[in-house]
Design a protein around this motif. Sequence first.
Motif, PDB file in Angstrom:
ATOM      1  N   GLN A  47     -47.030  26.300  27.380  1.00 38.91           N
ATOM      2  CA  GLN A  47     -47.762  27.369  26.703  1.00 38.91           C
ATOM      3  C   GLN A  47     -47.200  27.619  25.303  1.00 38.91           C
ATOM      4  OE1 GLN A  47     -47.037  29.997  29.958  1.00 38.91           O
ATOM      5  NE2 GLN A  47     -49.152  29.836  30.708  1.00 38.91           N
ATOM      6  N   LEU A  48     -45.871  27.529  25.155  1.00 40.17           N
ATOM      7  CA  LEU A  48     -45.260  27.663  23.834  1.00 40.17           C
ATOM      8  C   LEU A  48     -45.723  26.537  22.903  1.00 40.17           C
ATOM      9  CD1 LEU A  48     -41.646  28.815  24.642  1.00 40.17           C
ATOM     10  CD2 LEU A  48     -43.259  30.001  23.173  1.00 40.17           C
ATOM     11  N   ASP A  49     -45.780  25.333  23.432  1.00 37.42           N
ATOM     12  CA  ASP A  49     -46.260  24.203  22.630  1.00 37.42           C
ATOM     13  C   ASP A  49     -47.701  24.437  22.179  1.00 37.42           C
ATOM     14  OD1 ASP A  49     -43.850  22.830  22.817  1.00 37.42           O
ATOM     15  OD2 ASP A  49     -44.501  21.617  24.534  1.00 37.42           O
ATOM     16  N   ALA A  50     -48.536  24.930  23.097  1.00 37.70           N
ATOM     17  CA  ALA A  50     -49.929  25.200  22.761  1.00 37.70           C
ATOM     18  C   ALA A  50     -50.044  26.347  21.742  1.00 37.70           C
ATOM     19  CB  ALA A  50     -50.731  25.516  24.021  1.00 37.70           C
ATOM     20  N   LEU A  51     -49.201  27.352  21.893  1.00 41.54           N
ATOM     21  CA  LEU A  51     -49.183  28.450  20.911  1.00 41.54           C
ATOM     22  C   LEU A  51     -48.808  27.937  19.528  1.00 41.54           C
ATOM     23  CD1 LEU A  51     -47.452  31.293  22.964  1.00 41.54           C
ATOM     24  CD2 LEU A  51     -49.692  31.455  21.869  1.00 41.54           C
ATOM     25  N   ALA A  52     -47.790  27.094  19.479  1.00 38.96           N
ATOM     26  CA  ALA A  52     -47.352  26.530  18.199  1.00 38.96           C
ATOM     27  C   ALA A  52     -48.493  25.740  17.554  1.00 38.96           C
ATOM     28  CB  ALA A  52     -46.128  25.644  18.394  1.00 38.96           C
ATOM     29  N   ARG A  53     -49.201  24.944  18.345  1.00 43.34           N
ATOM     30  CA  ARG A  53     -50.348  24.190  17.802  1.00 43.34           C
ATOM     31  C   ARG A  53     -51.436  25.132  17.299  1.00 43.34           C
ATOM     32  NH1 ARG A  53     -49.202  20.997  22.175  1.00 43.34           N
ATOM     33  NH2 ARG A  53     -50.873  21.920  23.440  1.00 43.34           N
ATOM     34  N   ALA A  54     -51.704  26.172  18.067  1.00 43.29           N
ATOM     35  CA  ALA A  54     -52.743  27.133  17.673  1.00 43.29           C
ATOM     36  C   ALA A  54     -52.393  27.825  16.359  1.00 43.29           C
ATOM     37  CB  ALA A  54     -52.949  28.164  18.779  1.00 43.29           C
ATOM     38  N   PHE A  55     -51.117  28.104  16.159  1.00 42.47           N
ATOM     39  CA  PHE A  55     -50.674  28.781  14.941  1.00 42.47           C
ATOM     40  C   PHE A  55     -50.365  27.808  13.803  1.00 42.47           C
ATOM     41  CE2 PHE A  55     -49.035  32.179  17.992  1.00 42.47           C
ATOM     42  CZ  PHE A  55     -50.106  33.022  17.759  1.00 42.47           C
ATOM     43  N   GLY A  56     -50.265  26.528  14.130  1.00 39.61           N
ATOM     44  CA  GLY A  56     -49.948  25.535  13.104  1.00 39.61           C
ATOM     45  C   GLY A  56     -48.504  25.583  12.650  1.00 39.61           C
ATOM     46  N   VAL A  57     -47.605  25.902  13.580  1.00 40.09           N
ATOM     47  CA  VAL A  57     -46.175  25.952  13.268  1.00 40.09           C
ATOM     48  C   VAL A  57     -45.442  25.011  14.209  1.00 40.09           C
ATOM     49  CG1 VAL A  57     -46.277  28.347  12.450  1.00 40.09           C
ATOM     50  CG2 VAL A  57     -45.696  27.890  14.836  1.00 40.09           C
ATOM     51  N   PRO A  58     -44.229  24.576  13.855  1.00 40.63           N
ATOM     52  CA  PRO A  58     -43.454  23.737  14.773  1.00 40.63           C
ATOM     53  C   PRO A  58     -43.083  24.521  16.030  1.00 40.63           C
ATOM     54  CG  PRO A  58     -42.444  23.799  12.582  1.00 40.63           C
ATOM     55  CD  PRO A  58     -43.550  24.788  12.586  1.00 40.63           C
ATOM     56  N   ALA A  59     -43.132  23.857  17.168  1.00 44.29           N
ATOM     57  CA  ALA A  59     -42.779  24.520  18.429  1.00 44.29           C
ATOM     58  C   ALA A  59     -41.350  25.047  18.386  1.00 44.29           C
ATOM     59  CB  ALA A  59     -42.960  23.559  19.594  1.00 44.29           C
ATOM     60  N   GLY A  60     -40.475  24.355  17.673  1.00 43.88           N
ATOM     61  CA  GLY A  60     -39.091  24.795  17.555  1.00 43.88           C
ATOM     62  C   GLY A  60     -38.957  26.174  16.952  1.00 43.88           C
ATOM     63  N   ALA A  61     -39.895  26.538  16.083  1.00 44.72           N
ATOM     64  CA  ALA A  61     -39.850  27.861  15.465  1.00 44.72           C
ATOM     65  C   ALA A  61     -40.001  28.952  16.519  1.00 44.72           C
ATOM     66  CB  ALA A  61     -40.937  27.994  14.407  1.00 44.72           C
ATOM     67  N   LEU A  62     -40.810  28.689  17.524  1.00 43.12           N
ATOM     68  CA  LEU A  62     -40.973  29.653  18.608  1.00 43.12           C
ATOM     69  C   LEU A  62     -39.854  29.517  19.634  1.00 43.12           C
ATOM     70  CD1 LEU A  62     -44.817  29.280  19.210  1.00 43.12           C
ATOM     71  CD2 LEU A  62     -43.648  30.992  17.822  1.00 43.12           C
ATOM     72  N   LEU A  63     -39.458  28.290  19.923  1.00 38.37           N
ATOM     73  CA  LEU A  63     -38.440  28.040  20.940  1.00 38.37           C
ATOM     74  C   LEU A  63     -37.069  28.544  20.514  1.00 38.37           C
ATOM     75  CD1 LEU A  63     -39.506  24.486  22.108  1.00 38.37           C
ATOM     76  CD2 LEU A  63     -39.726  26.627  23.369  1.00 38.37           C
ATOM     77  N   ALA A  64     -36.773  28.498  19.235  1.00 36.14           N
ATOM     78  CA  ALA A  64     -35.464  28.967  18.768  1.00 36.14           C
ATOM     79  C   ALA A  64     -35.270  30.434  19.111  1.00 36.14           C
ATOM     80  CB  ALA A  64     -35.326  28.738  17.264  1.00 36.14           C
ATOM     81  N   GLU A  65     -36.305  31.226  18.891  1.00 37.45           N
ATOM     82  CA  GLU A  65     -36.207  32.649  19.212  1.00 37.45           C
ATOM     83  C   GLU A  65     -36.080  32.848  20.717  1.00 37.45           C
ATOM     84  OE1 GLU A  65     -35.728  36.562  18.980  1.00 37.45           O
ATOM     85  OE2 GLU A  65     -35.833  35.265  17.242  1.00 37.45           O
ATOM     86  N   LEU A  66     -36.856  32.110  21.477  1.00 37.96           N
ATOM     87  CA  LEU A  66     -36.790  32.232  22.926  1.00 37.96           C
ATOM     88  C   LEU A  66     -35.407  31.848  23.430  1.00 37.96           C
ATOM     89  CD1 LEU A  66     -38.228  32.801  25.599  1.00 37.96           C
ATOM     90  CD2 LEU A  66     -38.947  30.416  25.613  1.00 37.96           C
ATOM     91  N   ALA A  67     -34.861  30.763  22.901  1.00 36.63           N
ATOM     92  CA  ALA A  67     -33.537  30.310  23.329  1.00 36.63           C
ATOM     93  C   ALA A  67     -32.477  31.360  23.032  1.00 36.63           C
ATOM     94  CB  ALA A  67     -33.189  28.992  22.649  1.00 36.63           C
ATOM     95  N   SER A  68     -32.583  32.002  21.880  1.00 41.18           N
ATOM     96  CA  SER A  68     -31.570  32.999  21.541  1.00 41.18           C
ATOM     97  C   SER A  68     -31.665  34.228  22.435  1.00 41.18           C
ATOM     98  CB  SER A  68     -31.667  33.401  20.070  1.00 41.18           C
ATOM     99  OG  SER A  68     -32.815  34.188  19.849  1.00 41.18           O
TER     100      SER A  68
END
Length: 130
Positions: A47-68
């Motif tokens: 779902q994070l990967d799909a969100l990143a695609r929908a927003f046009g951002v790298p998945a890592g940008a979302l995952l970094a926050e989640l990981a922290s």
Amino acid sequence: MSLDTTLRLLAKASGLSVTDLATAIPRAGANTVSAWLRGEKLPGRDQLDALARAFGVPAGALLAELASTLDPARTQGEHDLLAAYRALDTRQQGALLEVAASMAGTRRAAPARARKAPAKKASARKKAAR
């Protein structure tokens, strides 16, 4: 910035509604997407990967926050301190780091401009001696 805040800002910036996002995300309805945006639930990896695609951002940008936010090595106090630190401006962050280093009994490296100042004085003394 928390994951839900990041998602809300990205949704607003991209003009995507909760319904638009729910359509773009596998196995996610509008209620689930709303819960993500409120910080009540966390999206899964796909779902994070799909969100990143929908927003046009790298998945890592979302995952970094989640990981922290899920880092088991950090206490809640460390998370709170980091959030407070990020809310400060650069000058305030520097002052806070100085205080923390002093309290911990460690030395923090001086900023580059502070290290250069003594060299300039030495150079001026050499010129005066000539």
